[in-house]
Structure formats: structure tokens, C-alpha cells
Design an enzyme around this catalytic site. Structure first.
Site, short mmCIF file in Angstrom:
data_model
loop_
_atom_site.label_atom_id
_atom_site.label_comp_id
_atom_site.label_asym_id
_atom_site.label_seq_id
_atom_site.Cartn_x
_atom_site.Cartn_y
_atom_site.Cartn_z
N GLU A 164 -17.08 -25.55 -17.15
CA GLU A 164 -16.35 -24.57 -17.95
C GLU A 164 -15.23 -23.88 -17.18
OE1 GLU A 164 -20.03 -23.38 -20.94
OE2 GLU A 164 -19.13 -21.81 -19.69
N GLU A 376 -24.45 -28.49 -22.21
CA GLU A 376 -25.09 -27.20 -22.48
C GLU A 376 -25.05 -26.93 -23.97
OE1 GLU A 376 -23.72 -23.70 -20.42
OE2 GLU A 376 -23.48 -24.78 -18.53
#
Length: 475
Positions: A164, A376
Site C-alpha cells: 500500500e 488483504e
């Protein structure tokens, strides 16, 4: 549902070093930016720190045994740069030895190690030299990656460079919510580019090392991607807002890596902040190194509008009242009105169909898209320990099962998705939220560190078992 998923589909769970390890100053580790940031007054809810986290550093064997019990195929974990190269100086053998022991334990239990090199814990000493706003950090990252590969490359084949990067650039250097807690759009966009460059340098070097030794290697990156949904799809103002957020949240990360160029509209949107000047000759060739997979993290859509929120709108949930700013340079005016959907304890919308839409869209828009893994997906809810000692987390269970079903629907529509990692294995240090928000499918008592699988863990365990049984019957 099980028959929807292809042969060899990977079922796993994920964590991050800074959130679970603890042992913040043991084994040669020194401060990461999160250790330092957590000591800043009002930076983290409750004044919490990652000093002890959930003590995975000392309890990793117990945690691997839990993974085995739940039937996980793979465990996605991160190595801590601040543990491996404390102070950004020299490699710490004791730090590498911890990860070597963890990998050995995983392999002994038949669990595939899936390693992430950067999950936000930059050595604080490098931050004091400018952090990701400093181009030199890209090269230091590649050196760190080589050190980890030297210790683990004989046993680990799946390598993720960054987790991320939107969060560790825009939310950290512009929005002010994540470490190092800056509100500087120029630094934030420099961080975007330098993390991209670090990714490319690391991919190039790791592939060279693997090829030289004749080892298999799978290299990729994990991006948190969203659907930027115009609040009114007939309103040009909302459509423009959606274009801007899609650019800053999705395309500014995908396209340099997949297409070798930043989106021209994004460069125009942020031209006052100097991103174009950071892109040196050869950078985009380095950044667009071939990758073998793309990790997709997805929790929620983002409903966006170019109009101000109504006066009676509920304010966004924030961990503290520390001053910040919009993390979207040049698009600070964009608002995110509610669609009235159910929400998690993070105040994030629940819309599983959005995950299907995202996965299908990626394949439609990028001809050279590599295989996808959901690296995720999960939810925080306000768990309650029942009188029977269990956590009957029905909302989280439904969230996970519905999103897995959404992945199955995307696969049926042609998306090449090859694995799903639930976030998170354990309750943990949830960044600026401290220990207030629980994402784990396994409850952790923060006083005793006792681990207790929640109902969501048992549901995930049953789904994996059913999938494997169906696959075996079909073989």
C-alpha cells in the site's frame, strides 16, 4: 462456492511486522518511524505504542501453530527494515535470524511463506535524512531487499516489495495521519515516486540474484485499490471528482508499473507540487520492471462528490484530533458522502460487489495485468467476549464470506485471481488507532497475549476445508 476457485488457489492470512512483533528494541532493532511517531503526543489513539504489540517476536511458534490449525496454505508477513538494518546503517544478523527461524517454522508446518519487504516501518534514522522524500532512500531500500534475500532467498520464493504505497506516501507525508505525520504535498508526491523507484530497483536486483543462483522467484507489489464512485453519475462535478480520486488512488500507482508512464491527467492535477520534476531519465524503465503478480488490498469503495457535504453530515471518524489535511494533493475539495450502506468499526462502507467490480475492471483495462492475489481483505468490529469465552463476530464472518463470494464471482467473470489472504490473523496495533480497532480473526488479550480464534476464524477454517475437499474429490 468451492468449485468456483481454480486448482491451486491459495488461502492465507496476513500481518505486518510493526503491528504484531513487539520487541521494539530487542535483538538489535532500533526505532522505526512508527516507534518514533507513537511517542508524539496525540499521534496515536490512547497514547498506544507498538513496543509490545502482540509479542509475536517471542510467540511466533504459537502463531504458526494457529495457522496450521486453521488450515492456511500461506502466511503473508513483513520483515522490519528497522530490525534488519537498524538505524539504516549495517545489516543486523540477529534480526535476520528471527525471520529465518520464522520461515523454517512455516515450512515445517507446510505453510508457504509470502514475504513483504516494506509495510511502513522505515528506520527513523533514514526519515531524519528526508525519508521517502529523499531519492537516496530508494537505493537504500534495494540494498535492504538484497540483505533479506541473502538470508531467506533459499527458502522464500514469493516477494512483495511494498504494501500500500498510497498509505506510506500520501496518507503519511500529506494527510498527516500515519508516520511520519507530515502535511507536505511536495514531500508526499516525491515519496510516491521514490517508492516506485525503490520497487523497480528491488525487483531488478532480486530477479538478478535469483537468476544467478538458479532459484525460482515470484516478484510483485501490493496496492490498496478502490472504486471511486461518483455520487451522482449524471453530474459532471461528481464525475470529475471520481476521475481525480481514481487517478490519485489507483492509476498513479498502477500505470507507472504496468505501462511505464504516469497518467497525464494526474501529472496535470498535481503539477504545482513538482512530481514531474522528480522523474529522472530512466526512472520509468526501472519502475516498470516485469512483475509476476499484483497484490490487491481492498476493504471498501469510495463514494465521491465534488460538492461540499451537507451541513448535517456526520464527520469522518478519526483516531485523534491531531491536525491533518486531505491526502489528495490538488483535489482537496473532493468529499465522500455516505451512501447509507452498512459500516464497519472503521466507518468504512461494506459493499462486497465492489470487489467484484474492481477485479474485473483491472483485467479489462490493463492487457498486461499479471495474476492477482487478494493480499488483504477484512474488517474491524467492536468484538465482545461472550460468557462462553468466545467471540461470536457475526458481522466480520459475514463480511469475509461475502467478499470471498465476490472474488468467486469475479473469477467466473474472467478475473485471474489465484489467492485470498484475510486481514488479519491477529488483533494488533492498528497504526494511528492504536489497540482500539480489532481486525483479527484471532482475538488477542492485550494484557496476557492469550490467543483465541473467533467465530470468523472457524468459518474461514471450514471454508478452506470445504474447498480442499471439493478439489480433492474433483481430482
Amino acid at each position: 462456492m468451492a468449485s468456483t476457485f481454480p486448482e491451486g488457489f491459495i488461502w492465507g492470512s496476513a500481518t505486518a511486522a510493526a503491528q504484531i512483533e513487539g520487541a521494539a528494541h530487542e535483538g538489535g532493532k532500533e526505532d522505526s518511524i512508527w516507534d518514533a511517531y507513537a511517542r508524539v503526543p496525540n499521534a496515536v489513539a490512547g497514547g498506544d505504542t507498538p513496543d509490545r504489540a502482540v509479542d509475536h517476536y517471542h510467540r511466533y511458534r504459537e502463531d504458526v501453530a494457529l495457522m496450521k490449525e486453521l488450515g492456511l496454505d500461506s502466511y503473508r508477513f513483513s520483515t522490519s527494515w528497522a530490525r534488519v538494518v537498524p538505524g539504516g546503517r549495517t545489516v543486523n544478523p540477529e534480526g535476520l535470524d528471527f525471520y529465518s527461524r520464522l520461515v523454517d517454522e512455516l515450512l515445517e508446518q507446510g505453510i508457504l511463506p509470502w514475504l513483504t519487504l516494506y509495510h511502513w516501518d522505515l528506520p527513523q534514522a533514514l526519515q531524519e535524512q528526508g525519508g521517502w522524500a529523499n531519492r537516496d532512500t530508494s537505493y537504500r531500500f534495494a540494498e535492504y531487499a538484497e540483505a533479506v534475500y541473502g538470508a531467506l532467498g533459499d527458502r522464500v520464493a514469493h516477494w512483495t516489495t511494498f504494501n500500500e504505497p498510497l498509505c506510506s506516501s500520501l496518507i503519511s507525508y500529506v494527510g498527516g495521519e500515519h508516520a511520519p505525520g507530515l502535511t507536505d504535498p511536495v514531500a508526499g508526491l516525491a515519496a510516491v515516486h521514490h517508492q516506485h523507484l525503490g520497487h523497480g530497483l528491488a525487483v531488478k536486483r532480486l530477479r538478478e540474484l535469483a537468476d544467478a543462483s538458479g532459484r525460482e522467484i515470484q516478484l510483485g507489489i501490493t496496492l490498496n485499490l478502490t472504486n471511486a464512485v461518483p455520487n451522482d453519475p449524471t453530474d459532471p462535478v461528481d464525475l470529475e471528482a471520481a476521475r481525480r480520486i481514481d487517478g490519485l488512488w489507483n492509476r498513479m500507482y498502477l500505470e507507472p508499473m504496468l505501462l511505464g508512464a504516469y497518467p497525464s491527467d494526474v501529472l496535470e492535477d498535481v503539477k504545482e507540487f513538482g512530481l514531474a520534476e522528480k522523474i529522472l531519465p530512466g526512472d520509468l524503465e526501472t519502475i516498470s520492471q516485469r512483475i509476476d503478480f499484483l497484490g490487491v488490498n481492498h476493504y471498501h469503495d469510495d463514494n465521491v462528490s465534488g460538492h461540499p457535504l451537507p451541513a448535517d453530515a456526520v464527520p469522518s471518524l478519526r483516531p485523534t484530533d491531531k491536525p491533518g489535511r486531505s491526502p489528495f494533493p490538488g483535489s482537496e475539495y473532493v468529499a465522500m458522502p455516505s451512501r447509507g450502506l452498512p459500516r464497519t468499526a472503521m466507518d468504512w462502507e461494506v459493499n462486497p460487489e465492489g470487489l467484484t467490480e474492481l477485479l474485473v475492471r483491472l483485467g479489462r483495462e490493463y492487457d498486461n495485468l499479471p495474476p492477482l492475489y487478494i493480499t488483504e481483505n477484512g474488517a474491524a468490529y467492536d468484538d465482545i467476549v461472550s460468557e462462553d469465552g468466545r467471540v461470536h463476530d457475526d458481522e466480520r464472518t459475514r463480511y469475509i464470506l461475502d467478499h470471498i463470494a465476490a472474488v468467486g464471482t469475479a473469477i467466473e467473470a474472467g478475473a485471474d485471481v489465484r489467492g485470498y489472504f484475510v486481514w488479519s490473523l491477529l488483533d494488533n496495533f492498528e497504526w494511528a488507532w492504536g489497540y482500539e480497532k480489532r481486525f483479527g480473526i484471532v482475538r488477542v488479550d492485550y494484557d496476557t497475549f492469550e490467543r483465541t480464534p473467533k467465530d470468523s476464524a472457524r468459518a474461514f477454517q471450514a471454508l478452506i476445508a470445504d474447498h480442499k475437499a471439493t478439489a480433492a474429490a474433483a481430482a
